[in-house]
Design an enzyme around this catalytic site. Structure first.
Site, PDB file in Angstrom:
ATOM      1  N   GLY A  44      41.488  43.608  42.528  1.00 47.11           N
ATOM      2  CA  GLY A  44      42.237  42.354  42.656  1.00 47.11           C
ATOM      3  C   GLY A  44      43.105  42.183  41.426  1.00 47.11           C
ATOM      4  O   GLY A  44      42.878  42.823  40.393  1.00 47.11           O
ATOM      5  N   CYS A  93      36.921  42.021  34.331  1.00 43.60           N
ATOM      6  CA  CYS A  93      38.249  41.421  34.489  1.00 43.60           C
ATOM      7  C   CYS A  93      39.260  42.314  33.781  1.00 43.60           C
ATOM      8  O   CYS A  93      39.007  42.778  32.661  1.00 43.60           O
ATOM      9  CB  CYS A  93      38.275  40.022  33.872  1.00 43.60           C
ATOM     10  SG  CYS A  93      39.867  39.183  34.093  1.00 43.60           S
ATOM     11  N   LEU A  94      40.384  42.547  34.447  1.00 45.95           N
ATOM     12  CA  LEU A  94      41.379  43.447  33.849  1.00 45.95           C
ATOM     13  C   LEU A  94      42.004  42.822  32.603  1.00 45.95           C
ATOM     14  O   LEU A  94      42.601  43.514  31.785  1.00 45.95           O
ATOM     15  CB  LEU A  94      42.452  43.798  34.888  1.00 45.95           C
ATOM     16  CG  LEU A  94      41.915  44.617  36.076  1.00 45.95           C
ATOM     17  CD1 LEU A  94      42.992  44.824  37.121  1.00 45.95           C
ATOM     18  CD2 LEU A  94      41.337  45.947  35.620  1.00 45.95           C
ATOM     19  N   HIS A 135      37.085  35.177  42.291  1.00 43.49           N
ATOM     20  CA  HIS A 135      37.459  35.543  40.931  1.00 43.49           C
ATOM     21  C   HIS A 135      38.977  35.382  40.759  1.00 43.49           C
ATOM     22  O   HIS A 135      39.444  34.801  39.773  1.00 43.49           O
ATOM     23  CB  HIS A 135      37.048  37.000  40.656  1.00 43.49           C
ATOM     24  CG  HIS A 135      37.464  37.535  39.319  1.00 43.49           C
ATOM     25  ND1 HIS A 135      36.571  37.796  38.311  1.00 43.49           N
ATOM     26  CD2 HIS A 135      38.683  37.848  38.826  1.00 43.49           C
ATOM     27  CE1 HIS A 135      37.233  38.239  37.244  1.00 43.49           C
ATOM     28  NE2 HIS A 135      38.519  38.297  37.542  1.00 43.49           N
ATOM     29  N   GLU A 136      39.758  35.840  41.765  1.00 44.97           N
ATOM     30  CA  GLU A 136      41.225  35.749  41.666  1.00 44.97           C
ATOM     31  C   GLU A 136      41.688  34.301  41.775  1.00 44.97           C
ATOM     32  O   GLU A 136      42.569  33.865  41.038  1.00 44.97           O
ATOM     33  CB  GLU A 136      41.895  36.574  42.776  1.00 44.97           C
ATOM     34  CG  GLU A 136      41.558  38.054  42.792  1.00 44.97           C
ATOM     35  CD  GLU A 136      41.709  38.725  41.439  1.00 44.97           C
ATOM     36  OE1 GLU A 136      40.957  39.676  41.187  1.00 44.97           O
ATOM     37  OE2 GLU A 136      42.531  38.287  40.620  1.00 44.97           O
ATOM     38  N   HIS A 139      41.559  32.499  38.629  1.00 44.94           N
ATOM     39  CA  HIS A 139      42.653  32.827  37.709  1.00 44.94           C
ATOM     40  C   HIS A 139      43.816  31.846  37.893  1.00 44.94           C
ATOM     41  O   HIS A 139      44.492  31.488  36.929  1.00 44.94           O
ATOM     42  CB  HIS A 139      43.179  34.247  37.953  1.00 44.94           C
ATOM     43  CG  HIS A 139      42.479  35.327  37.161  1.00 44.94           C
ATOM     44  ND1 HIS A 139      42.475  35.380  35.786  1.00 44.94           N
ATOM     45  CD2 HIS A 139      41.776  36.416  37.569  1.00 44.94           C
ATOM     46  CE1 HIS A 139      41.786  36.442  35.379  1.00 44.94           C
ATOM     47  NE2 HIS A 139      41.363  37.093  36.449  1.00 44.94           N
TER      48      HIS A 139
HETATM   49  O1  LIG Z   1      40.748  40.997  36.654  1.00 41.68           O
HETATM   50  C1  LIG Z   1      40.828  40.833  37.870  1.00 41.68           C
HETATM   51  O2  LIG Z   1      41.088  39.766  38.396  1.00 41.68           O
HETATM   52  C2  LIG Z   1      40.545  42.013  38.752  1.00 41.68           C
HETATM   53  C3  LIG Z   1      39.096  42.310  38.808  1.00 41.68           C
HETATM   54  C4  LIG Z   1      38.617  41.614  40.059  1.00 41.68           C
HETATM   55  C5  LIG Z   1      37.140  41.545  40.248  1.00 41.68           C
HETATM   56  C6  LIG Z   1      36.276  41.217  39.216  1.00 41.68           C
HETATM   57  C7  LIG Z   1      34.921  41.133  39.454  1.00 41.68           C
HETATM   58  C8  LIG Z   1      34.399  41.381  40.712  1.00 41.68           C
HETATM   59  C9  LIG Z   1      35.255  41.711  41.744  1.00 41.68           C
HETATM   60  C10 LIG Z   1      36.611  41.786  41.509  1.00 41.68           C
HETATM   61  C11 LIG Z   1      39.043  43.836  38.735  1.00 41.68           C
HETATM   62  O3  LIG Z   1      39.065  44.366  40.010  1.00 41.68           O
HETATM   63  S1  LIG Z   1      37.749  44.451  37.742  1.00 41.68           S
HETATM   64  C12 LIG Z   1      37.487  46.052  38.267  1.00 41.68           C
HETATM   65  C13 LIG Z   1      36.519  46.173  39.419  1.00 41.68           C
HETATM   66  C14 LIG Z   1      36.589  47.277  40.217  1.00 41.68           C
HETATM   67  C15 LIG Z   1      35.689  47.440  41.272  1.00 41.68           C
HETATM   68  C16 LIG Z   1      34.703  46.486  41.526  1.00 41.68           C
HETATM   69  C17 LIG Z   1      34.641  45.356  40.734  1.00 41.68           C
HETATM   70  C18 LIG Z   1      35.556  45.203  39.660  1.00 41.68           C
HETATM   71 ZN   LIG Z   2      40.113  38.784  36.356  1.00 39.33          ZN
END
Ligand SMILES: O=C(O)C[C@@H](Cc1ccccc1)[C@H](O)SCc1ccccc1
Ligand SMILES: [Zn+2]
Length: 174
Positions: A44, A93-94, A135-136, A139
């Site tokens: 995401g 979180c990225l 989560h998104e 944000h």
């Molecule tokens: O930073 C973001 O919003 C993207 C995150 C979203 C996310 C965080 C926690 C749980 C689910 C989604 C990134 O996708 S973090 C990388 C990731 C990759 C696979 C599974 C979970 C998180």
């Molecule tokens: Zn995030």
């Protein structure tokens, strides 16, 4: 690709503004966000993470993205229902690289949003899709997963990110 903002950054704490028109600029932004998300890689990415304070995020939580990607672009998303049952997921979180912590959220969530097709969509999510969508959506209101943690753990993670940013700034200068 667009650079992903790293916490702490005031833009990651802002309440984002609704998307008013689905135009070429929004379509281009969504494309750039999907490319940036796949490259990270992530499941995401929300617009404020690439410095755009608008209410849109992209998502693709399918396992094998190489063969059957399932990109979703959600404009002005709203949560219309959440389940009583909750899930605990070790979130990342990225914008907070390499930091993970357990976050409890509703297990299922129903959301309504405007699609790039100009239509209103409503869908129920469970599993990783539900976790990611919430989560998104957070944000877009300037809320990060570390805001669900205790103050000490949040402060420790923030201090680590400040150190990382100092190191990246120094490396960029050399
Ligand atoms: O930073 C973001 O919003 C993207 C995150 C979203 C996310 C965080 C926690 C749980 C689910 C989604 C990134 O996708 S973090 C990388 C990731 C990759 C696979 C599974 C979970 C998180
Ligand atoms: Zn995030």
């Amino acid at each position: 690709l667009r650079p992903i903002l790293i916490h702490p950054d005031p833009r990651l704490k802002k309440h984002c503004d609704p998307v008013v028109t689905v135009d070429d600029e929004i379509r281009k932004l969504a494309d750039d966000m999907l490319a940036t998300m796949y490259d990270a890689p992530g499941v995401g990415l929300a617009a404020p993470q690439v410095g755009v304070l608008k209410r849109l995020f992209v998502m693709d939580c399918v396992k094998d993205k190489a063969t059957a990607p399932a990109p979703m672009v959600m404009l002005n998303p709203e949560v219309t229902w959440t389940s009583e049952e909750t899930n605990v997921y070790e979130e990342g979180c990225l914008s907070i690289p390499d930091q993970y912590a357990e976050v409890t959220r509703p297990r299922e969530v129903r959301m309504r949003w405007l699609g790039l097709d100009g239509q209103i969509h409503e869908e129920q999510f469970d599993g990783l899709w539900a976790t990611c969508a919430q989560h998104e959506n957070d944000h877009l209101d300037g809320k990060l997963f570390i805001d669900y943690l205790g103050p000490l753990k949040r402060q420790m993670i923030t201090r680590k990110m400040e150190k990382l940013k100092r190191e990246r700034a120094r490396a960029a200068k050399d």
